[in-house]
Design a protein around this motif. Structure first.
Motif, PDB file in Angstrom:
ATOM      1  N   VAL A  60      19.610 -27.260  42.123  1.00 54.48           N
ATOM      2  CA  VAL A  60      20.852 -27.090  41.362  1.00 54.48           C
ATOM      3  C   VAL A  60      20.550 -27.321  39.891  1.00 54.48           C
ATOM      4  O   VAL A  60      19.767 -28.215  39.564  1.00 54.48           O
ATOM      5  CB  VAL A  60      21.904 -28.148  41.792  1.00 54.48           C
ATOM      6  CG1 VAL A  60      23.228 -27.916  41.075  1.00 54.48           C
ATOM      7  CG2 VAL A  60      22.119 -28.139  43.278  1.00 54.48           C
ATOM      8  N   GLU A  97      22.617 -27.760  36.044  1.00 53.62           N
ATOM      9  CA  GLU A  97      23.937 -27.883  35.404  1.00 53.62           C
ATOM     10  C   GLU A  97      23.817 -27.703  33.908  1.00 53.62           C
ATOM     11  O   GLU A  97      22.912 -28.258  33.282  1.00 53.62           O
ATOM     12  CB  GLU A  97      24.521 -29.269  35.688  1.00 53.62           C
ATOM     13  CG  GLU A  97      25.208 -29.335  37.026  1.00 53.62           C
ATOM     14  CD  GLU A  97      25.958 -30.634  37.229  1.00 53.62           C
ATOM     15  OE1 GLU A  97      25.828 -31.541  36.400  1.00 53.62           O
ATOM     16  OE2 GLU A  97      26.667 -30.718  38.243  1.00 53.62           O
ATOM     17  N   HIS A 142      28.345 -21.907  41.147  1.00 55.70           N
ATOM     18  CA  HIS A 142      29.112 -22.807  42.012  1.00 55.70           C
ATOM     19  C   HIS A 142      30.595 -22.437  42.009  1.00 55.70           C
ATOM     20  O   HIS A 142      31.284 -22.590  43.018  1.00 55.70           O
ATOM     21  CB  HIS A 142      28.924 -24.234  41.466  1.00 55.70           C
ATOM     22  CG  HIS A 142      29.854 -25.266  42.000  1.00 55.70           C
ATOM     23  ND1 HIS A 142      29.822 -25.675  43.306  1.00 55.70           N
ATOM     24  CD2 HIS A 142      30.861 -25.978  41.398  1.00 55.70           C
ATOM     25  CE1 HIS A 142      30.762 -26.610  43.493  1.00 55.70           C
ATOM     26  NE2 HIS A 142      31.392 -26.807  42.359  1.00 55.70           N
ATOM     27  N   ARG A 198      27.372 -24.658  36.757  1.00 56.28           N
ATOM     28  CA  ARG A 198      26.562 -25.247  37.833  1.00 56.28           C
ATOM     29  C   ARG A 198      26.049 -24.093  38.687  1.00 56.28           C
ATOM     30  O   ARG A 198      26.845 -23.274  39.157  1.00 56.28           O
ATOM     31  CB  ARG A 198      27.462 -26.174  38.639  1.00 56.28           C
ATOM     32  CG  ARG A 198      26.815 -26.909  39.775  1.00 56.28           C
ATOM     33  CD  ARG A 198      27.902 -27.797  40.415  1.00 56.28           C
ATOM     34  NE  ARG A 198      27.467 -28.350  41.669  1.00 56.28           N
ATOM     35  CZ  ARG A 198      26.835 -29.517  41.786  1.00 56.28           C
ATOM     36  NH1 ARG A 198      26.625 -30.262  40.752  1.00 56.28           N
ATOM     37  NH2 ARG A 198      26.445 -29.946  42.978  1.00 56.28           N
ATOM     38  N   SER A 204      34.161 -21.419  34.657  1.00 53.41           N
ATOM     39  CA  SER A 204      33.136 -22.160  33.901  1.00 53.41           C
ATOM     40  C   SER A 204      33.046 -21.675  32.454  1.00 53.41           C
ATOM     41  O   SER A 204      32.468 -22.348  31.613  1.00 53.41           O
ATOM     42  CB  SER A 204      31.763 -22.062  34.579  1.00 53.41           C
ATOM     43  OG  SER A 204      31.274 -20.748  34.501  1.00 53.41           O
TER      44      SER A 204
END
Lengths: 301, 162
Positions: free
Chosen positions: B109, B111, B148, B133, B123
């Motif tokens: 992952v 960010e 995400h 993310r 986002s």
């Protein structure tokens, strides 16, 4: 805490559990039995985009179970948008209620809301993203009308921007349905979504599969999702289901539509036995009752 | 330390050794500036940086090298480099000697380093306290990142760095 943001948040067994629970609530949804299992609970409807069926059916579902509803409509939402951001709105509203239903024009807004909420969040549509509660009622209708979910289904129309389609195809793949995708080329399913379901889906022409189908799922071309009007005009009115279309289909074929419909289904079709979209809209009530009970974890039924 | 002492036609070193810090080697040619971007290093940060581009390499044909003096960058940060330079190797240097050497590994992952190209993704909302993310995977031999929030899948990550 349980949120319902994407249909993928649920396993196949959990979906079946919700559908079974919805079945038990059908008479309550029709008003022929009273049930107060959500008495004392408050649901907040936050609609940053217009809605009729989804907002009203959530409200009815909550009230039929003895609960209460507070509403924020698109008009109020637009005045909030002038000052307060979504994160702050959610932080505040989640202190007023036991669950939040949210519809928002931006994709991922419901997931973001869940990250800031103290109570369960239910996604009632996030832009062109997902619409999991619509999918659950679609599955309920298919199971109710066809007796099973692993049907042969044509999904017709705007596959690019339709959030109901984006959720539905994932669920149908879970239940081993065979999907036929039919759309104008400009409105085909986004590649990343097609990749997820490619084993169970084929891109076809409607006339090539008509005889095989158990279900035709029709969607509206959504003018509001197009970046410009010219693009919309190129595809507007490019498909229509008529009584003529139905001459070659199975006698027990059903036609579904998440509604509102505009001109993609001829009005004469409404009167045929194939048209099940108004029943489908009703099934939204018992299915949303089951969802509300599930997220609020009431153990009293 | 051979890689950092490449000589061309008896001329001087391309870049000199550092006494202490982090050396990022085997960066795909042309990606050195993006590596700095991913690590958040620019004119506002304090590190002294040496950078070599298009250095001849037996393994890679051409490669870039970045040296960050007096700073040991942590492994989690360094692994983000794998998004654009999957073959990069890291050398941590103390007193001119390599004290640790490892290859970057793709993070699961990331960010706040990839900008979602979907303009209607939450986002990208201006006034929300939100960081992008992305979930990282390898798809058809290419690094892919999935948002995400909106589910958008990207393959050409270098073009979408914040």
């Amino acid at each position: 805490m349980r949120h319902l943001i994407s249909i993928e948040d649920l396993s196949r067994d959990e979906i079946v559990k919700i559908l079974n629970l919805a079945e038990k609530f059908e008479d309550v949804a029709r008003g022929s039995r009273t049930l107060k299992i959500l008495e004392g609970k408050i649901l907040a409807n936050l609609f940053f985009e217009p809605s009729t069926r989804t907002r009203m059916s959530f409200e009815v579902a909550m009230k039929r179970l003895g609960g209460d509803v507070i509403n924020m409509t698109a008009q109020e939402a637009s005045s909030i948008a002038k000052g307060e951001n979504l994160a702050d709105t959610i932080k505040v509203v989640s202190k007023y209620c036991d669950a939040i239903v949210i519809r928002h024009p931006l994709v991922g807004a419901a997931r973001f809301a869940a990250e800031h909420s103290e109570v369960p969040v239910i996604n009632a549509g996030d832009g062109a993203g997902q619409h999991p509660t619509q999918t659950l009622l679609d599955l309920y209708t298919i199971r109710k009308e066809c007796g099973r979910i692993d049907v042969k289904i044509a999904i017709l129309g705007d596959l690019k921007y339709s959030r109901t389609v984006h959720s539905l195809i994932k669920a149908l793949a879970m239940f081993d349905a065979d999907m036929y995708l039919i759309s104008p080329p400009q409105l085909s399913l986004p590649e990343e979504l097609y990749d997820e379901i490619s084993e169970r889906a084929k891109v076809v022409k409607l006339e090539d599969v008509l005889e095989e189908l158990d279900v035709i799922y029709v969607t509206r071309i959504q003018k509001e999702r197009f970046p410009d009007e010219e693009e919309y005009r190129k595809v507007a009115g490019s498909y229509k289901i008529t009584v003529e279309t139905l001459k070659r289909t199975k006698s027990n074929l059903i036609i579904l539509h998440p509604l509102p419909k505009v001109d993609e289904i001829d009005l004469a079709v409404d009167k045929t036995k194939h048209a099940k979209y108004f029943d489908q809209a009703f099934y939204g009530v018992p299915v949303r009752m089951a969802i509300l009970v599930e997220v609020m974890k009431s153990e009293r039924f | 330390m051979k890689d950092f002492e490449v000589k061309k036609n008896k001329r001087e070193l391309v870049i000199s050794k550092i006494k202490e810090g982090t050396v990022i080697d085997h960066i795909s040619a042309g990606k050195a500036l993006l590596v700095l971007k991913i690590l958040g290093i620019d004119e506002r940060t304090r590190e002294t940086i040496s950078l070599a581009m298009n250095v001849p390499s037996k393994k890679m044909g051409k490669k870039d090298i970045v040296k960050v003096e007096n700073k040991f960058i942590n492994e989690e940060e360094l692994n983000k480099i794998a998004l654009i330079a999957p073959n990069a190797t890291i050398n941590l240097i103390k007193d001119y000697e390599i004290v640790k050497k490892f290859k970057v590994k793709l993070p699961e992952v990331v960010e706040g380093i990839i900008l979602c190209p979907n303009k209607t993704c939450i986002s990208n909302a201006k006034r929300e306290p939100i960081k992008s993310r992305f979930y990282i995977s390898v798809k058809d031999g290419e690094v892919a990142a999935k948002c995400h929030y909106c589910g958008k899948v990207l393959k050409n990550i270098a073009e979408h760095l914040l």
